[in-house]
Design an enzyme around this catalytic site. Structure first.
Site, mmCIF file in Angstrom:
data_model
loop_
_atom_site.group_PDB
_atom_site.id
_atom_site.type_symbol
_atom_site.label_atom_id
_atom_site.label_comp_id
_atom_site.label_asym_id
_atom_site.label_seq_id
_atom_site.Cartn_x
_atom_site.Cartn_y
_atom_site.Cartn_z
ATOM 1 N N HIS A 81 0.825 -1.214 0.000
ATOM 2 C CA HIS A 81 0.000 0.000 0.000
ATOM 3 C C HIS A 81 0.858 1.262 0.000
ATOM 4 O O HIS A 81 2.086 1.219 0.164
ATOM 5 C CB HIS A 81 -0.938 0.008 1.209
ATOM 6 N N CYS A 98 3.519 -4.748 6.584
ATOM 7 C CA CYS A 98 3.115 -4.499 5.198
ATOM 8 C C CYS A 98 4.307 -4.004 4.379
ATOM 9 O O CYS A 98 5.353 -3.646 4.914
ATOM 10 C CB CYS A 98 2.002 -3.458 5.157
#
Length: 415
Positions: free
Chosen positions: A322, A340
């Site tokens: 992201h 992440c």
């Protein structure tokens, strides 16, 4: 004398026909027929199944064809109205053929038998019969996944069973009836994830721009004691270009390949020590766009509550690729996330527009564990082909497949 040329020609042709006819008769009596027309073998063979529609055959019993002493069976083909063939075994002396795969219930079968008499002349006989309905109402239905559509080359096919199947012989019957065909073709196998779920993947990734057809031939087939196959909707998938994104956590860089050619390199940050990003191959589960991520979802000591854009989910437990504009100073230099893979907003938007469900995201050189094959998304490719095949009831034989790890966290895990 008008009879000459034409009449001579006609007479010659008549003589030729008579000559051939005499030849056929002679060869037929000697057991070496020139004609391919077989004799009726009805009196030479017997079935253990009544012909016609009134009396139903028990699908629990094998089909048997027997030849008398004056001939031998050379071939048997048994197929139902749905086009499903029955496997069988012919004795060495040609005296008996019996089915080795189960008959379907409530089905119409056509059996074609080829024979030879003592002189080697060929015979034929055809039988039709109907099987009855199963006594039990317990049936096993199959639901294929994912939904029909276009996916990346890493997308596994799934089969969810309505009833658990534990017995190895029953698993083999189920697996043999679940058909996966691709064009271009690709070698592949089913793997039993647990008693009610199977995954199918090729040995390598699916070919780019392929068409994949999935269907079940289980309907009406006996699977086990009081368990019969039910219905399943067929499935059609297609693949796009081969997109593989490889993140080197130690080098803090993602390299994106399209059809094995590098199309972009992106500086990234991955999980910091204690929150290390999982290594291994992950299949993109969804493009979720804007997602709220909080520290509470993973029990992180340092608080955060962020709205994150261009989010691509790769695990059920909440690992994403992201946009992370707050960490651009570390991207390409250090790992500072909670698990992440973060990148600049511009790069994240490009990645979001390029990647699709079923594409591959791979992480190497991280301090994290390797993603589990099952239970947290699609980690199927983290099993090598030998171990994948070992989970097949047809290919792998006797190896038991452990139940997948259960994951409680389904919310976004980290930033």
């Amino acid at each position: 004398m008008s009879t000459s040329p034409r009449n001579r020609t006609v007479v010659s042709c008549v003589l030729l026909v008579v000559s051939l006819g005499a030849g056929v008769t002679a060869c037929g009596s000697g057991g070496h027929p020139l004609s391919g027309r077989p004799y009726d073998a009805a009196d030479q063979i017997s079935f253990n199944a009544p012909s016609g529609e009134r009396e139903k055959v028990d699908p629990d019993k094998p089909l048997e064809v027997t030849a008398d002493d004056d001939g031998r069976i050379t071939d048997v083909t048994a197929v139902d109205a749905a086009g499903r063939y029955v496997a069988g075994e012919l004795s060495a002396d040609g005296g008996r053929w019996h089915s080795t795969s189960p008959l379907a219930a409530n089905a119409r079968y056509t059996v074609r038998v080829s024979t030879e008499d003592e002189d080697g002349a060929p015979g034929r006989e055809t039988l039709t019969f109907h099987t009855g309905r199963p006594v039990t109402k317990k049936r096993l239905d199959v639901t294929f996944g994912p939904e029909a559509g276009k996916y990346g080359v890493g997308q596994p096919v799934t089969a969810d069973l309505s009833v658990p199947v534990k017995d190895k012989a029953s698993r083999a019957i189920v697996e043999r009836a679940l058909k996966v065909d691709s064009l271009p073709s690709a070698e592949g196998a089913w793997h039993w994830v647990d008693d009610k779920k199977l995954h199918y993947r090729p040995k390598e990734y699916w070919p780019a721009n392929a068409t994949i057809e999935v269907r079940s031939n289980l309907d009406g087939i006996k699977i086990g004691d009081r368990l019969w196959g039910g219905t399943a909707e067929p499935l059609r998938l297609t693949t796009g270009d081969k997109i593989v994104a490889v993140t080197d956590a130690a080098a803090h860089r993602m390299t994106v390949y399209k059809n094995d050619q590098v199309i972009k390199e992106i500086p990234v940050t991955t999980g910091m020590p204690g929150y290390d990003t999982r290594n291994g191959v992950k299949v993109v589960l969804a493009k979720e766009g804007t997602v709220r991520m909080t520290s509470a979802s993973i029990g992180a000591a340092d608080f955060y509550d962020l709205t994150v854009h261009h989010s691509v989910r790769v695990t059920n437990s909440g690992e994403y690729v992201h946009a992370a504009p707050w960490s651009t100073g570390s991207q390409g230099y250090a790992n500072v996330s909670h698990g992440c893979t973060g990148m600049s907003t511009a790069n994240a938007q490009w990645f979001y527009d390029t990647i699709n469900e079923g594409d591959i995201v791979q992480v190497v050189n991280s301090g994290g564990d390797t993603m589990a094959p099952f239970g947290n998304g699609f980690g199927d490719w983290n099993l090598d082909w030998k171990n994948w095949s070992a989970g097949s009831a047809l290919v792998g034989g006797t190896k038991e497949v452990p139940a997948p790890q259960e994951y409680a966290r389904l919310r976004p895990e980290s930033v």
